[in-house]
Scaffold this motif. Structure first.
Motif, PDB file in Angstrom:
ATOM      1  N   ILE A  62       0.835  -1.199   0.000  1.00 21.57           N
ATOM      2  CA  ILE A  62       0.000   0.000   0.000  1.00 21.57           C
ATOM      3  C   ILE A  62       0.868   1.247   0.000  1.00 21.57           C
ATOM      4  O   ILE A  62       0.643   2.194  -0.771  1.00 21.57           O
ATOM      5  CB  ILE A  62      -0.945  -0.011   1.226  1.00 21.57           C
ATOM      6  N   VAL A  63       1.889   1.254   0.840  1.00 19.38           N
ATOM      7  CA  VAL A  63       2.786   2.400   0.931  1.00 19.38           C
ATOM      8  C   VAL A  63       3.509   2.629  -0.392  1.00 19.38           C
ATOM      9  O   VAL A  63       3.592   3.767  -0.893  1.00 19.38           O
ATOM     10  CB  VAL A  63       3.796   2.200   2.083  1.00 19.38           C
ATOM     11  N   HIS A  64       4.050   1.571  -0.987  1.00 19.59           N
ATOM     12  CA  HIS A  64       4.793   1.719  -2.240  1.00 19.59           C
ATOM     13  C   HIS A  64       3.874   2.118  -3.388  1.00 19.59           C
ATOM     14  O   HIS A  64       4.326   2.784  -4.340  1.00 19.59           O
ATOM     15  CB  HIS A  64       5.542   0.424  -2.557  1.00 19.59           C
ATOM     16  N   ALA A  65       2.613   1.744  -3.300  1.00 20.43           N
ATOM     17  CA  ALA A  65       1.659   2.159  -4.338  1.00 20.43           C
ATOM     18  C   ALA A  65       1.468   3.672  -4.310  1.00 20.43           C
ATOM     19  O   ALA A  65       1.245   4.294  -5.361  1.00 20.43           O
ATOM     20  CB  ALA A  65       0.321   1.447  -4.124  1.00 20.43           C
ATOM     21  N   THR A  66       1.558   4.293  -3.125  1.00 14.88           N
ATOM     22  CA  THR A  66       1.434   5.750  -3.068  1.00 14.88           C
ATOM     23  C   THR A  66       2.639   6.437  -3.712  1.00 14.88           C
ATOM     24  O   THR A  66       2.534   7.572  -4.191  1.00 14.88           O
ATOM     25  CB  THR A  66       1.314   6.237  -1.605  1.00 14.88           C
ATOM     26  N   ARG A  67       3.776   5.769  -3.729  1.00 13.27           N
ATOM     27  CA  ARG A  67       4.979   6.369  -4.312  1.00 13.27           C
ATOM     28  C   ARG A  67       5.007   6.237  -5.831  1.00 13.27           C
ATOM     29  O   ARG A  67       5.811   6.898  -6.496  1.00 13.27           O
ATOM     30  CB  ARG A  67       6.223   5.720  -3.709  1.00 13.27           C
ATOM     31  N   ILE A 120      -7.733   9.169  -2.799  1.00 11.38           N
ATOM     32  CA  ILE A 120      -6.596   8.487  -3.420  1.00 11.38           C
ATOM     33  C   ILE A 120      -6.183   7.276  -2.586  1.00 11.38           C
ATOM     34  O   ILE A 120      -5.917   6.186  -3.124  1.00 11.38           O
ATOM     35  CB  ILE A 120      -5.412   9.453  -3.602  1.00 11.38           C
ATOM     36  N   ILE A 121      -6.141   7.423  -1.262  1.00 10.21           N
ATOM     37  CA  ILE A 121      -5.794   6.291  -0.395  1.00 10.21           C
ATOM     38  C   ILE A 121      -6.842   5.192  -0.514  1.00 10.21           C
ATOM     39  O   ILE A 121      -6.505   3.994  -0.573  1.00 10.21           O
ATOM     40  CB  ILE A 121      -5.646   6.742   1.068  1.00 10.21           C
ATOM     41  N   ARG A 122      -8.101   5.575  -0.580  1.00 10.64           N
ATOM     42  CA  ARG A 122      -9.154   4.556  -0.754  1.00 10.64           C
ATOM     43  C   ARG A 122      -9.006   3.845  -2.098  1.00 10.64           C
ATOM     44  O   ARG A 122      -9.249   2.642  -2.204  1.00 10.64           O
ATOM     45  CB  ARG A 122     -10.537   5.215  -0.646  1.00 10.64           C
ATOM     46  N   GLU A 123      -8.600   4.593  -3.109  1.00  8.31           N
ATOM     47  CA  GLU A 123      -8.363   3.992  -4.429  1.00  8.31           C
ATOM     48  C   GLU A 123      -7.218   2.986  -4.364  1.00  8.31           C
ATOM     49  O   GLU A 123      -7.294   1.884  -4.923  1.00  8.31           O
ATOM     50  CB  GLU A 123      -8.048   5.099  -5.439  1.00  8.31           C
ATOM     51  N   VAL A 124      -6.148   3.359  -3.653  1.00  4.44           N
ATOM     52  CA  VAL A 124      -5.001   2.457  -3.493  1.00  4.44           C
ATOM     53  C   VAL A 124      -5.425   1.195  -2.735  1.00  4.44           C
ATOM     54  O   VAL A 124      -5.035   0.070  -3.101  1.00  4.44           O
ATOM     55  CB  VAL A 124      -3.854   3.176  -2.753  1.00  4.44           C
ATOM     56  N   LEU A 125      -6.227   1.364  -1.699  1.00 10.04           N
ATOM     57  CA  LEU A 125      -6.701   0.217  -0.918  1.00 10.04           C
ATOM     58  C   LEU A 125      -7.536  -0.734  -1.766  1.00 10.04           C
ATOM     59  O   LEU A 125      -7.439  -1.959  -1.641  1.00 10.04           O
ATOM     60  CB  LEU A 125      -7.529   0.696   0.280  1.00 10.04           C
ATOM     61  N   CYS A 174      -7.254  -1.344  -4.841  1.00 10.59           N
ATOM     62  CA  CYS A 174      -6.432  -2.053  -5.831  1.00 10.59           C
ATOM     63  C   CYS A 174      -5.475  -3.064  -5.202  1.00 10.59           C
ATOM     64  O   CYS A 174      -4.966  -3.949  -5.901  1.00 10.59           O
ATOM     65  CB  CYS A 174      -5.631  -1.046  -6.655  1.00 10.59           C
ATOM     66  N   ALA A 175      -5.203  -2.908  -3.913  1.00 12.47           N
ATOM     67  CA  ALA A 175      -4.262  -3.811  -3.244  1.00 12.47           C
ATOM     68  C   ALA A 175      -4.947  -5.136  -2.908  1.00 12.47           C
ATOM     69  O   ALA A 175      -6.069  -5.148  -2.393  1.00 12.47           O
ATOM     70  CB  ALA A 175      -3.718  -3.161  -1.977  1.00 12.47           C
TER      71      ALA A 175
END
Length: 321
Positions: free
Chosen positions: A226-231, A296-301, A303-304
């Motif tokens: 999740i963290v690396h997806a934000t980067r 954006i964080i919800r979007e990342v979640l 997809c993970a």
């Protein structure tokens, strides 16, 4: 693990606060994880009352700083002054020498004064004139700010924002909850009669137990994904920092503890992801308001891929393996 104490603590705060169960749980989570909280919402939603209710519920020293443009760093940390009677310089402690600090309207102070909290929040110490003084544990900062008003304010820089474990807001009240609030405060002042139900020594023990909450290795990998997806996200210029990764882990442990478990499950991670990660993002294109970062964080979640496993640690299993 003294789960009854955690329930009693939240129940005690509920004698003053109406609703806001999730907000109270997240603040308790941050307290257990030895983090700090930024309460961001419009005026009149109960931010200060919530902070005071928490402070009164714990038998610990409470400090408050009303941040204004003319506030100096020494007004926060303290200063050395010459005592003519003693014939020597004496240190006068500032409001940060407490256990629970309310930094009210933190964005109204200048960046120089805001930065006086950096060392306190990150390292639990204060350095004045070359001498370092350790702050007594527990040390918990609740800062408040109004996200809508910009006139006469100074936005917190990224380094300051990164010191906060969570950025959370107050929850909207239903009509029935607002009616209950009126009835509760019509004659009495619940905050004035609120009693402490937890000592600071008990709180320190709970914080130590929080570090022992088990996290399966697959869940740790899930969190790093999740963290690396934000980067790597195209809408994000700067993703979550390594400090943010550690904060993410501690918050998940704290949330699991508030749920009465000795181990973390994926739901704990999802519950803390937005308040822990969203304020650590630097967007590629500036957007108004905090909702965009949270989306954006919800979007990342979404997809993970969530791992599937038996998350409870078996007897004899090494911690966090």
């Amino acid at each position: 693990m003294n789960l009854n104490l955690l329930k009693t603590l939240r129940s005690n705060i509920s004698q003053v606060m109406i609703g806001n169960e999730r907000t109270m749980q997240l603040i308790t989570t941050a307290l257990l994880a030895k983090g700090h909280v930024l309460l961001e919402d419009v005026p009149g939603t109960g931010k200060t009352v919530l902070a005071k209710s928490l402070a009164r519920s714990i038998q610990a020293q409470f400090g408050r700083v009303q941040f204004t443009p003319d506030l100096l760093p020494s007004d926060v940390t303290g200063l050395n002054y010459f005592d003519s009677k003693k014939g020597e310089f004496v240190f006068r402690e500032g409001p940060v020498f407490c256990n629970i600090l309310l930094a009210d309207e933190i964005n109204r102070a200048t960046p120089k004064t805001q930065s006086s909290l950096l060392e306190c929040m990150a390292e639990g110490q204060v350095t004045v004139d070359g001498k370092t003084r350790i702050l007594e544990e527990p040390f918990f900062v609740i800062a408040t700010q109004n996200p809508l008003e910009t006139l006469g304010t100074f936005p917190l820089p990224e380094a300051q924002m990164d010191r906060f474990l969570m950025r959370i807001g107050m929850e909207d009240m239903s009509q029935n909850q607002e009616l209950l609030m009126i009835e509760r405060f019509l004659v009495d002042e619940p905050l004035a009669s609120l009693e402490s139900i937890c000592t600071k020594e008990e709180l320190v023990k709970l914080q130590a137990q929080c570090r022992e909450i088990y996290i399966h290795r697959d869940l740790l990998k899930y969190m790093t994904e999740i963290v690396h997806a934000t980067r790597k996200h195209p809408k994000i210029m700067q993703g979550v920092s390594p400090r943010g990764t550690l904060a993410f882990v501690r918050a998940a442990q704290g949330f699991a503890m508030t749920e009465g478990r000795g181990y973390v499950v994926p739901e704990d991670i999802k519950n803390v992801a937005v308040p822990v990660l969203s304020h650590r993002l630097t967007l590629a294109v500036p957007a108004e308001g905090i909702r965009y970062e949270e989306e954006i964080i919800r979007e990342v979640l979404s997809c993970a891929k969530v791992p599937v496993e038996e998350w409870e640690r078996l007897p004899g299993t090494p911690l966090n393996n």
